[in-house]
Design an enzyme around this catalytic site. Structure first.
Site, PDB file in Angstrom:
ATOM      1  N   ASP A 101      -9.744  -4.146  -5.203  1.00 19.83           N
ATOM      2  CA  ASP A 101      -9.052  -3.041  -4.546  1.00 19.83           C
ATOM      3  C   ASP A 101      -9.200  -1.767  -5.369  1.00 19.83           C
ATOM      4  O   ASP A 101      -8.899  -1.774  -6.566  1.00 19.83           O
ATOM      5  CB  ASP A 101      -7.568  -3.404  -4.417  1.00 19.83           C
ATOM      6  CG  ASP A 101      -6.747  -2.371  -3.673  1.00 19.83           C
ATOM      7  OD1 ASP A 101      -7.284  -1.327  -3.276  1.00 19.83           O
ATOM      8  OD2 ASP A 101      -5.534  -2.627  -3.492  1.00 19.83           O
ATOM      9  N   HIS A 155      -7.978  -5.036  -0.871  1.00 22.29           N
ATOM     10  CA  HIS A 155      -6.823  -4.270  -0.413  1.00 22.29           C
ATOM     11  C   HIS A 155      -6.385  -4.739   0.979  1.00 22.29           C
ATOM     12  O   HIS A 155      -7.205  -4.959   1.861  1.00 22.29           O
ATOM     13  CB  HIS A 155      -7.165  -2.779  -0.361  1.00 22.29           C
ATOM     14  CG  HIS A 155      -5.980  -1.918  -0.051  1.00 22.29           C
ATOM     15  ND1 HIS A 155      -5.001  -1.666  -0.965  1.00 22.29           N
ATOM     16  CD2 HIS A 155      -5.598  -1.284   1.096  1.00 22.29           C
ATOM     17  CE1 HIS A 155      -4.074  -0.897  -0.417  1.00 22.29           C
ATOM     18  NE2 HIS A 155      -4.410  -0.660   0.832  1.00 22.29           N
ATOM     19  N   SER A 186       0.834  -1.200   0.000  1.00 19.35           N
ATOM     20  CA  SER A 186       0.000   0.000   0.000  1.00 19.35           C
ATOM     21  C   SER A 186       0.873   1.257   0.000  1.00 19.35           C
ATOM     22  O   SER A 186       1.708   1.428  -0.888  1.00 19.35           O
ATOM     23  CB  SER A 186      -0.973  -0.046   1.175  1.00 19.35           C
ATOM     24  OG  SER A 186      -1.993   0.918   1.051  1.00 19.35           O
TER      25      SER A 186
END
Length: 314
Positions: free
Chosen positions: A252, A282, A158
Site C-alpha cells: 500500500d 490498500h 483509509s
C-alpha cells in the site's frame, strides 16, 4: 515491510478493480459513483447475518447524516464503535462497507454505527471532520439510541481511518467524549511523496495521480493540509488520544504514513498495537473474496473486544 509477492486472492481483486480506473474529473466522478452503487448492490447480495440493522439519521453540523447501526446477535446494551468509511473523502458510503461492518459487529460483540459524512469536492475540508466529530459526540450523548452501554470507540479505513484518528484527537483536545479505543485501518495519514511505500507501490490500487486528485478535491488550500484536524501527524502532542490499533498493508502506498503515525503514538505514550499485513494491498479489508481480509477483521475485532471488555462482560 512487504512480502515477496501479493496474496493471489488480493491480486485477483485488484485486477477486477482496475477495470474501472479512477476518473480525475468531476464528470467522471459522477459516473464512478453511479457505477459504484450498481456494483455495491451486486456485492451485497449475500451478507453475513447480525442481530439487527437499523437505518436512521443523526444530527450533523449542516443537516442530518445517514447512519446504519449493526447490532450483535446478543442481549445488549453494547459498546458502540463509530465507523467511518474510506474513499479518499470523495467516494464510499455505508453500502460500500456493509460487509466489513457486519463482520466487525459479529466478531467484536460491539454495536457498529456506520456514518455517511459529506463528501468532497462538493464539501471540502473540514466538512467530513465536522461530521465525524459530531457523530461521535451524538453517540456518546445518546447511548440509548444505539443500544449502547455508554462506551464508545472509533474505527475507519483509509480516509475513514484518518477521520477516526482526528475524532480521537479532537475529543482529547476539546475535553470531549471519552473514546475508549481507536482502530485505524491503513489510514490516510502522514503520506509524503518521497515515502518508499509511495515510490514502490503507487499505481497498485492507488496511483500518485489518484492521491493528488483526492487532495485537490478535499483541500481548497494547501494551508489546510498542515492542520492537525486534517492530518493528526501534524499534531505536536497526541498523548491524550485513545489507545490504538494501527493496521497497514505491505503493498500500500499509504503504508509508511500509517506506520509513522503508530510510532508517533507510541513515542507520546499511547498504548498502540501496530500490525502490517505484508502480502496485502490498500483497501483489502473490503475484499470479500480474500481470506486474509476476514483474518484481519477478526484480528482487530479482538482488539476492540479486549479493550472494551466485551467478552468478560457477557
Amino acid at each position: 515491510m512487504h512480502a515477496d509477492e501479493i496474496d493471489p486472492q488480493a491480486l485477483e481483486a485488484v485486477e477486477r478493480q482496475q477495470r474501472f480506473p479512477m476518473p480525475h474529473s468531476h464528470r467522471g466522478l459522477k459516473l464512478l459513483r453511479l457505477l459504484s452503487r450498481a456494483t455495491t448492490w451486486y456485492q451485497n447480495r449475500t451478507l453475513p447475518s447480525v442481530g439487527a440493522t437499523i437505518d436512521r439519521t443523526i444530527p450533523g453540523p449542516a443537516g442530518d447524516l445517514d447512519a446504519r447501526l449493526y447490532l450483535p446477535d446478543a442481549d445488549g446494551p453494547f459498546p458502540t464503535v463509530v465507523f467511518f468509511h474510506g474513499g479518499g473523502y470523495v467516494l464510499g458510503s455505508i453500502a460500500t462497507h456493509e460487509w466489513l461492518c457486519r463482520h466487525l459487529a459479529r466478531e467484536s460483540g460491539c454495536a457498529v454505527l456506520s456514518v455517511d459524512y459529506r463528501l468532497a469536492p462538493e464539501h471540502p475540508f473540514p466538512a467530513a471532520v465536522e461530521d465525524a466529530y459530531a457523530a461521535v459526540e451524538w453517540t456518546a450523548a445518546n447511548p440509548e439510541a444505539v443500544r449502547g452501554d455508554g462506551r464508545v470507540a472509533v474505527a475507519g479505513d483509509s480516509a475513514g481511518g484518518a477521520l477516526a484518528a482526528v475524532a480521537s484527537l479532537m475529543a482529547a483536545e476539546r475535553d470531549g467524549p471519552e473514546i475508549e479505543y481507536q482502530v485505524l485501518l491503513y489510514p490516510g495519514v502522514g503520506v509524503e511523496d518521497d515515502h518508499q511505500s509511495v515510490e514502490e507501490h503507487a499505481g497498485l490500487v492507488l496511483s500518485e495521480a489518484d492521491l493528488q486528485w483526492f487532495r485537490e478535491c478535499y483541500f481548497e488550500s494547501d494551508v489546510h493540509e498542515r492542520n492537525p484536524y486534517a492530518d493528526p501527524t501534524n499534531a505536536g502532542d497526541v498523548s491524550g488520544v485513545a489507545p490504538a490499533t494501527v493496521l497497514t498493508a505491505g503493498f500500500d502506498p499509504l503504508r509508511d504514513g500509517g506506520k509513522a503515525y503508530a510510532e508517533q503514538l507510541v513515542s507520546d505514550g499511547v498504548p498502540t498495537r501496530y500490525e502490517n499485513y505484508e502480502d496485502m494491498v490498500h483497501g483489502f479489508m473490503t475484499f470479500r473474496d480474500v481470506d486474509r481480509a476476514y483474518e484481519a477483521i477478526v484480528d482487530v475485532a479482538g482488539d476492540l473486544a479486549d479493550a472494551l471488555a466485551v467478552r468478560g462482560s457477557q
